[in-house]
Design an enzyme around this catalytic site. Structure first.
Site, PDB file in Angstrom:
ATOM      1  N   SER A 144      54.949  30.325 -26.576  1.00  0.00           N
ATOM      2  CA  SER A 144      54.832  29.268 -25.561  1.00  0.00           C
ATOM      3  C   SER A 144      53.967  28.146 -26.125  1.00  0.00           C
ATOM      4  O   SER A 144      53.113  28.406 -26.988  1.00  0.00           O
ATOM      5  CB  SER A 144      54.152  29.840 -24.309  1.00  0.00           C
ATOM      6  N   TYR A 157      47.286  34.884 -21.060  1.00  0.00           N
ATOM      7  CA  TYR A 157      48.641  34.488 -21.457  1.00  0.00           C
ATOM      8  C   TYR A 157      48.589  33.708 -22.775  1.00  0.00           C
ATOM      9  O   TYR A 157      49.358  33.967 -23.704  1.00  0.00           O
ATOM     10  CB  TYR A 157      49.254  33.633 -20.347  1.00  0.00           C
ATOM     11  N   LYS A 161      50.254  34.681 -26.389  1.00  0.00           N
ATOM     12  CA  LYS A 161      51.264  33.823 -27.031  1.00  0.00           C
ATOM     13  C   LYS A 161      50.775  33.323 -28.396  1.00  0.00           C
ATOM     14  O   LYS A 161      51.573  33.162 -29.323  1.00  0.00           O
ATOM     15  CB  LYS A 161      51.627  32.661 -26.099  1.00  0.00           C
TER      16      LYS A 161
HETATM   17  P1  NAP Z   1      61.111  35.516 -15.989  1.00  0.00           P
HETATM   18  O1  NAP Z   1      62.185  34.682 -15.399  1.00  0.00           O
HETATM   19  O2  NAP Z   1      59.926  35.885 -15.180  1.00  0.00           O
HETATM   20  O3  NAP Z   1      61.806  36.852 -16.596  1.00  0.00           O
HETATM   21  C1  NAP Z   1      60.997  37.802 -17.236  1.00  0.00           C
HETATM   22  C2  NAP Z   1      61.891  38.845 -17.868  1.00  0.00           C
HETATM   23  O4  NAP Z   1      61.050  39.773 -18.562  1.00  0.00           O
HETATM   24  C3  NAP Z   1      62.685  39.659 -16.863  1.00  0.00           C
HETATM   25  O5  NAP Z   1      63.965  39.925 -17.413  1.00  0.00           O
HETATM   26  C4  NAP Z   1      61.881  40.954 -16.733  1.00  0.00           C
HETATM   27  O6  NAP Z   1      62.672  42.088 -16.374  1.00  0.00           O
HETATM   28  C5  NAP Z   1      61.390  41.095 -18.154  1.00  0.00           C
HETATM   29  N1  NAP Z   1      60.214  41.965 -18.291  1.00  0.00           N
HETATM   30  C6  NAP Z   1      58.968  41.823 -17.759  1.00  0.00           C
HETATM   31  N2  NAP Z   1      58.180  42.852 -18.131  1.00  0.00           N
HETATM   32  C7  NAP Z   1      58.917  43.650 -18.927  1.00  0.00           C
HETATM   33  C8  NAP Z   1      58.683  44.872 -19.597  1.00  0.00           C
HETATM   34  N3  NAP Z   1      57.491  45.486 -19.550  1.00  0.00           N
HETATM   35  N4  NAP Z   1      59.704  45.435 -20.300  1.00  0.00           N
HETATM   36  C9  NAP Z   1      60.917  44.846 -20.359  1.00  0.00           C
HETATM   37  N5  NAP Z   1      61.201  43.673 -19.746  1.00  0.00           N
HETATM   38  C10 NAP Z   1      60.223  43.106 -19.033  1.00  0.00           C
HETATM   39  O7  NAP Z   1      60.512  34.816 -17.322  1.00  0.00           O
HETATM   40  P2  NAP Z   1      61.009  33.560 -18.161  1.00  0.00           P
HETATM   41  O8  NAP Z   1      60.417  32.351 -17.582  1.00  0.00           O
HETATM   42  O9  NAP Z   1      62.467  33.636 -18.387  1.00  0.00           O
HETATM   43  O10 NAP Z   1      60.222  33.836 -19.516  1.00  0.00           O
HETATM   44  C11 NAP Z   1      60.811  34.502 -20.626  1.00  0.00           C
HETATM   45  C12 NAP Z   1      59.860  34.382 -21.810  1.00  0.00           C
HETATM   46  O11 NAP Z   1      59.652  33.005 -22.103  1.00  0.00           O
HETATM   47  C13 NAP Z   1      58.463  34.978 -21.554  1.00  0.00           C
HETATM   48  O12 NAP Z   1      57.983  35.588 -22.712  1.00  0.00           O
HETATM   49  C14 NAP Z   1      57.627  33.758 -21.217  1.00  0.00           C
HETATM   50  O13 NAP Z   1      56.277  33.952 -21.497  1.00  0.00           O
HETATM   51  C15 NAP Z   1      58.255  32.720 -22.119  1.00  0.00           C
HETATM   52  N6  NAP Z   1      58.032  31.342 -21.674  1.00  0.00           N
HETATM   53  C16 NAP Z   1      58.459  30.904 -20.460  1.00  0.00           C
HETATM   54  C17 NAP Z   1      58.201  29.589 -20.082  1.00  0.00           C
HETATM   55  C18 NAP Z   1      58.656  29.034 -18.757  1.00  0.00           C
HETATM   56  O14 NAP Z   1      58.281  27.884 -18.441  1.00  0.00           O
HETATM   57  N7  NAP Z   1      59.418  29.731 -17.964  1.00  0.00           N
HETATM   58  C19 NAP Z   1      57.500  28.744 -20.948  1.00  0.00           C
HETATM   59  C20 NAP Z   1      57.083  29.227 -22.181  1.00  0.00           C
HETATM   60  C21 NAP Z   1      57.358  30.539 -22.537  1.00  0.00           C
HETATM   61  P3  NAP Z   1      62.988  42.480 -14.798  1.00  0.00           P
HETATM   62  O15 NAP Z   1      63.964  41.455 -14.298  1.00  0.00           O
HETATM   63  O16 NAP Z   1      63.579  43.836 -14.858  1.00  0.00           O
HETATM   64  O17 NAP Z   1      61.681  42.395 -14.083  1.00  0.00           O
END
Ligand code: NAP
Length: 249
Positions: A144, A157, A161
């Site tokens: 991130s 967090y 990251k």
């Molecule tokens: P999200 O919509 O909250 O989805 C999170 C995903 O992670 C879900 O599929 C969840 O599964 C899974 N998960 C959580 N804990 C887990 C575990 N212990 N084992 C296996 N799977 C697990 O998140 P997102 O926004 O798409 O983010 C995805 C990645 O991008 C993350 O690493 C996040 O830090 C990074 N990121 C996101 C943003 C943003 O703005 N959204 C920005 C920078 C980086 P379930 O559905 O089964 O709960």
């Protein structure tokens, strides 16, 4: 981008929703067999697989808490047993526990580090075995911009990251001789469940700090992953590709 991933096996952790889902769909549409890992949301994971299949692709949803070493071992054993190899690993699963440091508990820190960083280390360790045998692999870690620039209220967090960036670079050096590349993608502010709960005020402030003037879409992050997984990126390793509309530069 267009690349034929036919015959390649891709594991995407946390692929039931958000960015992971978009990555799984993009890889599946380009011919990869996609393992959609999820933690709790089996119905959402099944929908992702149905969408991959509807687009002519192949795949399977597999439950595993990727912060748990035994569950990671079982996940990869099942994949290698069924498909014989792992070509692409996208360490995407992640959570946040945001608050000012004084209001956070050590358990909050542990769960964020374990879900975001330990999981990436565990999955990379296990995937490396299969990739080394094949002398081919692509590992992509979802970090991130917060791991680069920091952000108040996100100490654990940001630490997780930033740790993923160190992991990316160290592992890139370690496995390069086996034709395995390891890179990271650093999204900025993307429209997913993770950011859906933010207040209107926080949202407006965040958007004001983005030169392109809007949140990113999961599909836009997926394109960066697709590139790093492709043959076009064969000579790129140990890098962090920022996808943030210009927020951090
Ligand atoms: P999200 O919509 O909250 O989805 C999170 C995903 O992670 C879900 O599929 C969840 O599964 C899974 N998960 C959580 N804990 C887990 C575990 N212990 N084992 C296996 N799977 C697990 O998140 P997102 O926004 O798409 O983010 C995805 C990645 O991008 C993350 O690493 C996040 O830090 C990074 N990121 C996101 C943003 C943003 O703005 N959204 C920005 C920078 C980086 P379930 O559905 O089964 O709960």
């Amino acid at each position: 981008m267009t690349q034929d991933f036919k015959g390649q096996i891709a594991i995407v952790t946390g692929a039931s929703r958000g960015i992971g889902k978009a990555v799984a769909l993009a890889l599946g549409r380009q011919g990869a067999t996609v393992i959609v890992n999820y933690h709790q949301n089996s119905a959402a994971a099944a929908e992702v697989i149905a969408a991959v299949q509807a687009a002519g692709g192949n795949g399977q949803a597999l439950q595993a808490d990727v912060s748990d070493a035994d569950q990671v071992d079982a996940l990869f054993k099942a994949v290698v047993k069924d498909y014989g190899q792992v070509d692409i690993l996208v360490n995407n699963a992640g959570i946040t526990r945001d608050n000012v440091i004084m209001l956070l508990k050590p358990e909050d820190f542990d769960s964020v580090l374990e879900t975001n960083l330990r999981s990436a280390w565990l999955c990379s360790r296990t995937a490396s075995r299969a990739m080394m045998k094949k002398r081919y692999g692509r590992i992509i870690n979802m970090t991130s911009v917060v791991g680069i620039a920091g952000n108040g209220g996100q100490t654990s967090y940001a630490a997780s990251k930033a740790g993923m960036i160190g992991l990316t670079k160290a592992l890139a050096k370690e496995v390069a001789s086996r034709n395995i590349t390891v890179n990271a993608v650093a999204p900025g502010f993307i429209e997913t469940d993770m950011t859906a709960g933010l207040s209107d005020d926080t949202l407006q402030k965040a958007i004001a700090a983005i030169p392109l003037g809007r949140q990113g879409k999961p599909e836009e992050v997926a394109q960066a992953v697709l590139f790093l997984a492709s043959s076009a990126a064969a000579y790129i390793t140990g890098q962090v590709l920022v996808v943030d509309g210009g927020m951090v530069m």
